[in-house]
Every structure is written in structure tokens, then in C-alpha cells.
Write an enzyme that holds these catalytic residues in place. Sequence first.
Site, mmCIF file in Angstrom:
data_model
loop_
_atom_site.group_PDB
_atom_site.id
_atom_site.type_symbol
_atom_site.label_atom_id
_atom_site.label_comp_id
_atom_site.label_asym_id
_atom_site.label_seq_id
_atom_site.Cartn_x
_atom_site.Cartn_y
_atom_site.Cartn_z
ATOM 1 N N ASP A 85 58.393 61.829 5.764
ATOM 2 C CA ASP A 85 57.603 61.852 4.527
ATOM 3 C C ASP A 85 58.037 60.741 3.586
ATOM 4 O OD1 ASP A 85 56.182 64.001 5.439
ATOM 5 O OD2 ASP A 85 57.192 65.493 4.197
ATOM 6 N N ASP A 102 48.141 51.951 11.272
ATOM 7 C CA ASP A 102 48.895 53.096 11.794
ATOM 8 C C ASP A 102 50.355 52.679 11.939
ATOM 9 O OD1 ASP A 102 50.083 54.644 14.207
ATOM 10 O OD2 ASP A 102 48.335 55.811 13.692
ATOM 11 N N GLU A 143 50.003 59.439 9.908
ATOM 12 C CA GLU A 143 50.574 58.138 9.571
ATOM 13 C C GLU A 143 49.516 57.038 9.506
ATOM 14 O OE1 GLU A 143 51.046 58.666 14.098
ATOM 15 O OE2 GLU A 143 50.960 59.883 12.272
ATOM 16 N N ASN A 197 59.752 61.237 13.235
ATOM 17 C CA ASN A 197 59.829 62.660 12.888
ATOM 18 C C ASN A 197 60.735 63.422 13.845
ATOM 19 O OD1 ASN A 197 58.217 62.713 10.594
ATOM 20 N ND2 ASN A 197 56.331 62.910 11.754
#
Length: 444
Positions: free
Chosen positions: A339, A322, A365, A330
Site C-alpha cells: 500500500d 501497471d 496496481e 505483497n
Amino acid sequence: MKFPNIYEIATTSVVSIDINSTFAQAMEKMLANNHRNIVIVDINDFYILSIIDILNIQANSIDFNTPLRDLQLLKIPIIKKDKNILETLEYLNNSIEYICVVNDDHSLYGLVTHTDITTNIDPDTLMENYRLQDFLKLGRRMKWVRRDEKISTLIKDMIDNSYDNVVVVEDLKPIGIFTTKDIMRLMKNKTNLDVEIQEHMTTPVESVHKNASIKEALEFIKERHYKRVIVVDDNGSLSGIISQKELISLTYSKWSTLMKEYQAELHEINLMLQNKNIEYENIASTDSLTGLYNRHKFSQLYLSAYTSMVQRHNDMSLILLDIDHFKKVNDDFGHNVGDKALVQVSHALLKNLRNIDIVCRWGGEEFLILLPTVDLEHAMHIAQKIRQAIEILDIDIIGNATASFGIAQVIEGEEMKEVINRADKALYLAKDCGRNCVKSEIDI
């Protein structure tokens, strides 16, 4: 019956301009060449600027020195010149009138339009027994006006409703037609548009009787280089308009019924469909952003790898990782930047794994890696290698990022979700220990 290749039918006399040019330069080049559209070239992408776009831009008082890349232009699909005409059919089902034809090096070769396709249809294969009146419902989108309609008002309506032509009617009979070609001529001559349409309409109107066959209608279009057929009844009254695109659709419907008689062509189509199926299967199996396998495909591959592990008495391990503090990425930089980070991490994973390893974007993620023939100890070394590779990544805008890892070894007789659950617990332990570290199920 032969289905031609794209290079055989494409129009190569195309006017083009670089996307870094200005709107004024594009319009000047367009008018100088007397074309109703111009292709905008942007490295690997192509756009179209039409006369309707020019009118819309003028109506919105956009600066003529605006670079073309700053305008909202229609991106047109691309097809290689050696492809078969059948591969254009999917584009004819929507509103796109142009398909950009490119060479092997992706340079512009030409354009394929509805006109090009129509011109290359063999009339002997068409529906001679079907009459236009059977298909007039196709042309329900029709605009007709009186002769005293002002052109300036009419053009606004054409822009708002995407009409490329209007028919001028008197006593229900067509007496003139006004198209984007006429608009182009008026603009080139800088003609006053605040006049009645009768002054600049094309007249008289050539029409086809509603009892004419599809074959006759297409021959009519080919001979006169028209984009549409105006259909009238016995009294000469307007019955409707059928565009060449709609006639093409009818034509290909006829072709489809003849396929069984042409085995070679049918074989060609079957091969094309098989390739399409492979393409669609790949799309259904991968994550659209990263290109890694998705959950569904990973589950299928896991079962296959598990069976092989049992049969050969091998080891197999699983890594769940992760990206640390990804929500903050973000929030601070936006999802587009996030992204890009996911894509760069995906590339790092593939670069540091074997061909037989199975990598999946598990969600958000999170990434899941299956390592066939690898025991827990070896999996720890692989995870550390990946962790270091991510840590030194120079990610666009963000800079550096880290990831936490949880590892579990696959045990014979247990389900996949149980292995993932153990790896997930190890991952949470890694987060609790400060992140940017590797933990295994033995640490829990």
C-alpha cells in the site's frame, strides 16, 4: 437560541501524559489529580485511559512498566475549538463519551464530554411536557445488585459488560449506588476490594420520580453534577436509569423542532450540511488509499473531457500503466508495504503531470491517465518521463520498482472502453517485451 462554540463549553482542566510514558506513570498522575481518566498524547492523535482500562489491565496482569503506546487504548475523535457544538452530534450517536478539543496548532485545548454539553443546555428549550416514564426504555442497560455483593466480583462484571455504575437494591428500592468514581477512590486509598458493596456504596440514593419532565431531570443532573438519573415509581421502587447522554439525545430532538423559528441558526446548519455534502462527494470520488480519482469519477471526467475534445477539435490520449511484479511485493513484504508503494507511485504520477491531466487508480496496481490536448507522440514522451520517475523512486523497504505502460489516442465516436482496450493491449505488449517500457497502440 444560540448554539455555543466548542471552546465555550470544553473542560480545560484535563490531565494528560505523553504516549511514551509508562502505564505506572499514567496511573500515578491520574490518582494524584483524582481524575477518572487521563488523555494520552501522541503527536497528532489522542487516546483516553479510563479507570475501567486500569482495572482491565490489572486483571490481565500487564506489567506496570509497559509503555502506553503498547496498550490497546481508545482513540478519541478530534474537533477544533472554534467549531460549533452542533458538529459534535455525530459523535454522540455512538459509545464515545469524549471528544478531544485542539487549538489551531493541534495542541491539546481540552475535552468535551456529555457532562459539558448537558451543563450548557438551556432548560427553557427542553421538553417540559414529556415525562421520564415515556423514555425509560432508553435505560434498559441497567445493573442492580444486593447489598452483600462482593466488590471484587462486581468490578469484574463491570469490566466485562462496560457498566460505569451499579445500583444497590433492597425490596426493589434503590438504597445505594456504586460508580467508577467510587472505584477510583478505593484504588487511591488502596482499599481491600474483597468486601461487601454496602461498605463503600454511596447512600442514600437521590432519585427522580418517573413523572418528572426531561427539563426537571436535566436540572437535577446539572445541580448535582451527576452522570445519570435514577428513576423511581410512586412506591419508591426502582423503575430504571437514564444516562445524561440519553437525555442529551432527547434534548437535541427538541432543538431540531425549534429550528424553523430561528432562521439564522438554520442558515448556519445549512452551510454546515453543504460543506459536509462536498466532503462526502470527495470521499465518494476518490480512492481511499491513494487519494486519486476512482473508476466512477474517472468515467464522469472522461465524458466531460471527450465533449471538450470534440467541440474544440483537439487531440487526447490515454495511458494505462501497471507496476511490475507487484504481486511479489505483497507476497514478500505484506500488503501494508504494498500500500505504501502504491501511495509513493501515486505521488510520482501527480508530480510529473499537468493540473488538467486526470489520474485514476483503475484497480489494484493499475493506474489510468487521461491527457487532454495531447497526441500519441507527445503521450509517449510523457509516459517515458513517468516511467523514469518511478524507476528512480526509493520506495520504503522495497527499494526500487518499475512499471509498464500502454498508450492509445482517443478517437472521436468511440466509447471509453474501446480506448482502454487498445491501451491494455499495448500494456501487455510492454510486459511481453520485458516490462519497464512504454508501448503504444501502433506497436501492436
